[in-house]
Design a protein around this motif. Sequence first.
Motif, PDB file in Angstrom:
ATOM      1  N   LYS A 191      -3.622   6.503  14.348  1.00 46.16           N
ATOM      2  CA  LYS A 191      -4.217   7.515  13.479  1.00 46.16           C
ATOM      3  C   LYS A 191      -4.776   6.918  12.192  1.00 46.16           C
ATOM      4  CE  LYS A 191      -3.945  12.055  11.439  1.00 46.16           C
ATOM      5  NZ  LYS A 191      -3.129  13.124  10.806  1.00 46.16           N
ATOM      6  N   GLN A 192      -4.249   5.779  11.775  1.00 47.22           N
ATOM      7  CA  GLN A 192      -4.768   5.167  10.556  1.00 47.22           C
ATOM      8  C   GLN A 192      -6.245   4.809  10.679  1.00 47.22           C
ATOM      9  OE1 GLN A 192      -3.462   1.004   9.716  1.00 47.22           O
ATOM     10  NE2 GLN A 192      -2.488   1.077  11.750  1.00 47.22           N
ATOM     11  N   PHE A 193      -6.750   4.708  11.911  1.00 46.77           N
ATOM     12  CA  PHE A 193      -8.143   4.341  12.126  1.00 46.77           C
ATOM     13  C   PHE A 193      -9.044   5.555  12.341  1.00 46.77           C
ATOM     14  CE2 PHE A 193      -5.460   0.933  13.983  1.00 46.77           C
ATOM     15  CZ  PHE A 193      -5.725  -0.036  13.026  1.00 46.77           C
ATOM     16  N   LEU A 194      -8.468   6.753  12.367  1.00 44.96           N
ATOM     17  CA  LEU A 194      -9.246   7.968  12.590  1.00 44.96           C
ATOM     18  C   LEU A 194      -9.795   8.489  11.273  1.00 44.96           C
ATOM     19  CD1 LEU A 194     -10.020  10.078  14.836  1.00 44.96           C
ATOM     20  CD2 LEU A 194      -7.998  11.382  14.082  1.00 44.96           C
ATOM     21  N   LYS A 195     -11.088   8.720  11.229  1.00 45.95           N
ATOM     22  CA  LYS A 195     -11.685   9.277  10.021  1.00 45.95           C
ATOM     23  C   LYS A 195     -11.148  10.687   9.761  1.00 45.95           C
ATOM     24  CE  LYS A 195     -16.081   6.741  10.074  1.00 45.95           C
ATOM     25  NZ  LYS A 195     -17.564   6.873  10.094  1.00 45.95           N
ATOM     26  N   PRO A 196     -11.111  11.112   8.513  1.00 49.82           N
ATOM     27  CA  PRO A 196     -10.651  12.477   8.216  1.00 49.82           C
ATOM     28  C   PRO A 196     -11.445  13.503   9.017  1.00 49.82           C
ATOM     29  CG  PRO A 196     -10.879  11.226   6.191  1.00 49.82           C
ATOM     30  CD  PRO A 196     -11.471  10.375   7.281  1.00 49.82           C
ATOM     31  N   GLY A 197     -10.736  14.433   9.639  1.00 50.10           N
ATOM     32  CA  GLY A 197     -11.400  15.452  10.434  1.00 50.10           C
ATOM     33  C   GLY A 197     -11.810  14.989  11.811  1.00 50.10           C
ATOM     34  N   GLY A 198     -11.481  13.747  12.193  1.00 48.45           N
ATOM     35  CA  GLY A 198     -11.862  13.234  13.503  1.00 48.45           C
ATOM     36  C   GLY A 198     -11.050  13.851  14.625  1.00 48.45           C
ATOM     37  N   MET A 211      -9.956 -16.264  16.020  1.00 47.08           N
ATOM     38  CA  MET A 211      -9.805 -14.801  16.083  1.00 47.08           C
ATOM     39  C   MET A 211      -9.088 -14.308  14.828  1.00 47.08           C
ATOM     40  SD  MET A 211      -7.881 -12.467  18.954  1.00 47.08           S
ATOM     41  CE  MET A 211      -9.087 -12.931  20.185  1.00 47.08           C
ATOM     42  N   THR A 212      -9.556 -13.197  14.291  1.00 47.81           N
ATOM     43  CA  THR A 212      -8.927 -12.618  13.113  1.00 47.81           C
ATOM     44  C   THR A 212      -7.509 -12.164  13.443  1.00 47.81           C
ATOM     45  OG1 THR A 212     -11.041 -11.853  12.290  1.00 47.81           O
ATOM     46  CG2 THR A 212      -9.102 -10.796  11.396  1.00 47.81           C
ATOM     47  N   THR A 213      -6.564 -12.470  12.575  1.00 52.05           N
ATOM     48  CA  THR A 213      -5.191 -12.000  12.746  1.00 52.05           C
ATOM     49  C   THR A 213      -4.920 -10.895  11.745  1.00 52.05           C
ATOM     50  OG1 THR A 213      -4.365 -13.694  11.239  1.00 52.05           O
ATOM     51  CG2 THR A 213      -4.401 -14.221  13.586  1.00 52.05           C
ATOM     52  N   CYS A 214      -3.851 -10.160  12.008  1.00 50.18           N
ATOM     53  CA  CYS A 214      -3.540  -9.003  11.172  1.00 50.18           C
ATOM     54  C   CYS A 214      -2.133  -9.117  10.626  1.00 50.18           C
ATOM     55  CB  CYS A 214      -3.643  -7.715  11.984  1.00 50.18           C
ATOM     56  SG  CYS A 214      -5.279  -7.433  12.673  1.00 50.18           S
ATOM     57  N   THR A 215      -1.944  -8.604   9.459  1.00 52.96           N
ATOM     58  CA  THR A 215      -0.608  -8.473   8.888  1.00 52.96           C
ATOM     59  C   THR A 215      -0.083  -7.091   9.220  1.00 52.96           C
ATOM     60  OG1 THR A 215      -1.180  -9.930   7.057  1.00 52.96           O
ATOM     61  CG2 THR A 215       0.744  -8.513   6.784  1.00 52.96           C
ATOM     62  N   GLN A 216       1.019  -7.033   9.943  1.00 53.55           N
ATOM     63  CA  GLN A 216       1.565  -5.757  10.362  1.00 53.55           C
ATOM     64  C   GLN A 216       2.332  -5.101   9.219  1.00 53.55           C
ATOM     65  OE1 GLN A 216       0.894  -4.413  13.299  1.00 53.55           O
ATOM     66  NE2 GLN A 216      -0.337  -6.222  13.778  1.00 53.55           N
ATOM     67  N   PRO A 217       2.046  -3.834   8.907  1.00 48.18           N
ATOM     68  CA  PRO A 217       2.744  -3.180   7.805  1.00 48.18           C
ATOM     69  C   PRO A 217       4.193  -2.875   8.106  1.00 48.18           C
ATOM     70  CG  PRO A 217       1.316  -1.625   8.948  1.00 48.18           C
ATOM     71  CD  PRO A 217       1.016  -2.986   9.513  1.00 48.18           C
ATOM     72  N   LEU A 218       4.561  -2.693   9.396  1.00 50.23           N
ATOM     73  CA  LEU A 218       5.919  -2.316   9.732  1.00 50.23           C
ATOM     74  C   LEU A 218       6.681  -3.430  10.430  1.00 50.23           C
ATOM     75  CD1 LEU A 218       5.259   1.307  11.056  1.00 50.23           C
ATOM     76  CD2 LEU A 218       5.975   0.617   8.775  1.00 50.23           C
ATOM     77  N   LEU A 219       6.004  -4.229  11.190  1.00 52.74           N
ATOM     78  CA  LEU A 219       6.653  -5.285  11.946  1.00 52.74           C
ATOM     79  C   LEU A 219       5.878  -6.569  11.752  1.00 52.74           C
ATOM     80  CD1 LEU A 219       7.144  -3.382  15.321  1.00 52.74           C
ATOM     81  CD2 LEU A 219       8.950  -3.959  13.718  1.00 52.74           C
ATOM     82  N   ASP A 220       6.584  -7.681  11.541  1.00 54.72           N
ATOM     83  CA  ASP A 220       5.838  -8.927  11.446  1.00 54.72           C
ATOM     84  C   ASP A 220       5.391  -9.344  12.840  1.00 54.72           C
ATOM     85  OD1 ASP A 220       7.891 -10.441  12.742  1.00 54.72           O
ATOM     86  OD2 ASP A 220       8.910 -10.714  10.825  1.00 54.72           O
ATOM     87  N   ASP A 221       4.481 -10.304  12.896  1.00 53.01           N
ATOM     88  CA  ASP A 221       3.857 -10.667  14.165  1.00 53.01           C
ATOM     89  C   ASP A 221       4.877 -11.138  15.195  1.00 53.01           C
ATOM     90  OD1 ASP A 221       1.354  -9.983  13.365  1.00 53.01           O
ATOM     91  OD2 ASP A 221       0.758 -12.007  12.748  1.00 53.01           O
ATOM     92  N   PRO A 253      -6.671  -3.071  10.054  1.00 52.78           N
ATOM     93  CA  PRO A 253      -7.836  -3.029   9.160  1.00 52.78           C
ATOM     94  C   PRO A 253      -8.530  -4.372   8.953  1.00 52.78           C
ATOM     95  CG  PRO A 253      -6.136  -1.570   8.335  1.00 52.78           C
ATOM     96  CD  PRO A 253      -5.527  -2.299   9.505  1.00 52.78           C
ATOM     97  N   PRO A 254      -7.801  -5.492   8.737  1.00 54.48           N
ATOM     98  CA  PRO A 254      -8.521  -6.764   8.580  1.00 54.48           C
ATOM     99  C   PRO A 254      -9.373  -7.139   9.793  1.00 54.48           C
ATOM    100  CG  PRO A 254      -6.281  -6.976   7.769  1.00 54.48           C
ATOM    101  CD  PRO A 254      -6.358  -5.651   8.468  1.00 54.48           C
ATOM    102  N   LEU A 255      -8.894  -6.795  10.987  1.00 53.24           N
ATOM    103  CA  LEU A 255      -9.681  -7.086  12.187  1.00 53.24           C
ATOM    104  C   LEU A 255     -11.026  -6.374  12.132  1.00 53.24           C
ATOM    105  CD1 LEU A 255      -9.750  -8.295  15.157  1.00 53.24           C
ATOM    106  CD2 LEU A 255      -9.071  -5.978  15.867  1.00 53.24           C
ATOM    107  N   LEU A 256     -11.006  -5.111  11.699  1.00 54.23           N
ATOM    108  CA  LEU A 256     -12.230  -4.322  11.667  1.00 54.23           C
ATOM    109  C   LEU A 256     -13.129  -4.692  10.492  1.00 54.23           C
ATOM    110  CD1 LEU A 256     -10.811  -0.832  12.698  1.00 54.23           C
ATOM    111  CD2 LEU A 256     -11.755  -2.637  14.144  1.00 54.23           C
ATOM    112  N   GLN A 257     -12.658  -5.565   9.618  1.00 57.08           N
ATOM    113  CA  GLN A 257     -13.501  -6.098   8.547  1.00 57.08           C
ATOM    114  C   GLN A 257     -14.172  -7.413   8.961  1.00 57.08           C
ATOM    115  OE1 GLN A 257     -14.005  -4.436   5.677  1.00 57.08           O
ATOM    116  NE2 GLN A 257     -12.577  -2.811   6.247  1.00 57.08           N
ATOM    117  N   SER A 258     -13.743  -7.979  10.094  1.00 56.92           N
ATOM    118  CA  SER A 258     -14.285  -9.265  10.529  1.00 56.92           C
ATOM    119  C   SER A 258     -15.714  -9.088  11.029  1.00 56.92           C
ATOM    120  CB  SER A 258     -13.407  -9.852  11.635  1.00 56.92           C
ATOM    121  OG  SER A 258     -13.467  -9.052  12.807  1.00 56.92           O
ATOM    122  N   PRO A 259     -16.518 -10.135  11.009  1.00 56.67           N
ATOM    123  CA  PRO A 259     -17.934 -10.012  11.395  1.00 56.67           C
ATOM    124  C   PRO A 259     -18.147  -9.405  12.781  1.00 56.67           C
ATOM    125  CG  PRO A 259     -17.544 -12.116  10.321  1.00 56.67           C
ATOM    126  CD  PRO A 259     -16.194 -11.495  10.505  1.00 56.67           C
TER     127      PRO A 259
END
Length: 344
Positions: A208-215, A1-11, A169-175
């Motif tokens: 909100k980081q995953f919401l497209k502009p104007g979404g 499973m893809t893991t993510c690097t948290q920008p504010l808190l480590d895992d 974001p890395p999760l949503l880049q996974s296949p």
Amino acid sequence: MTTCTQPLLDDAILDQDLQQSAMLKLAGHFHSLATGASQVPLQSLHSHLKSKIEDPRVLDYHDRLIEGAGPLFSHFLASVPYILEELSRVGVALTRLAQARTTEAGQTFSLFEVDAFDGSNGRALAGHSQGLIRSFTSSPNRANQITFDRHADPALSRFYPQSFFKVCPPLLQSPEYESFNLGFEFIYEMAAFQFYSRDRNRQISHIKQFLKPGGLAFFLEKLNHPDPMEYLRRERIKDEVFKARYFSEEEIRWKRQQMLQQMQNGQVTLEELVSTLSTHFNHVHLLWSSSNFCEFVASDDPEKIEHFLSLLGPVVQPADFSFESTRLGAISSSPSDDGGSGNV
């Protein structure tokens, strides 16, 4: 499973925080609900107000939602007064909005359901829109994936068996999830935040980081009340007038005693939620209220909200359940905004 690097808190810190949340402290109970081992509604969930629904598309959505609902989502529909009817009218409006804003052949739109059980609503929306809107659902309760896999069309709907805080974001880049790598036109929080903490700023910032502009971002929340007696009055009406249709008095009493304290620990007031939403979005509308529950839509693009509202059919519920009816409509609006640059 893809893991993510948290920008504010480590895992490690994130995992520690999650372990202290009601979402995971109540994991055993949620597993029991999701597998149908307890608190199963006593009768069909078909709306007793179905004859009042005039739009055949809302009726279609209503039927899809019930047919694909697993045990935990069925419990949710039987516990929140008239949320079935509300999700149906919102789902039809989102389908019509996507249809109206389609500009090229093959274009699709996407929905992120935040910790939304077994993805019942996202799957209903994907099916109702005939694949025009595709859904991505997170849930830390792995039992929900059993129902999801049984009913989902994997070309239209995907499930991530972790907390929404683990979505990155890395999760949503996974296949497996790359069809959502550009973000989402729509996000719907399904009464999930209260099971983590009162820190709505952190929670809203994360999604909100995953919401497209104007979404458009939707927030269904069970809210606290400044007056504890008023909160309890609304609870009694929910339990005695609505939930008694589906659960025994003993089941209702047990849930009130065992669960609601954990849940209430993460609830905020309407004023607190609107204040936080207003720091993240230029425009916030209160769409619906029922007992202690309220549903909001927020966006940085006023024209998108107005277009959505113009496609939204009437509320279907007894007026006695809407305690915030006088506040429905625009509840926060910035005098200036960027006009929305997205393509919703």
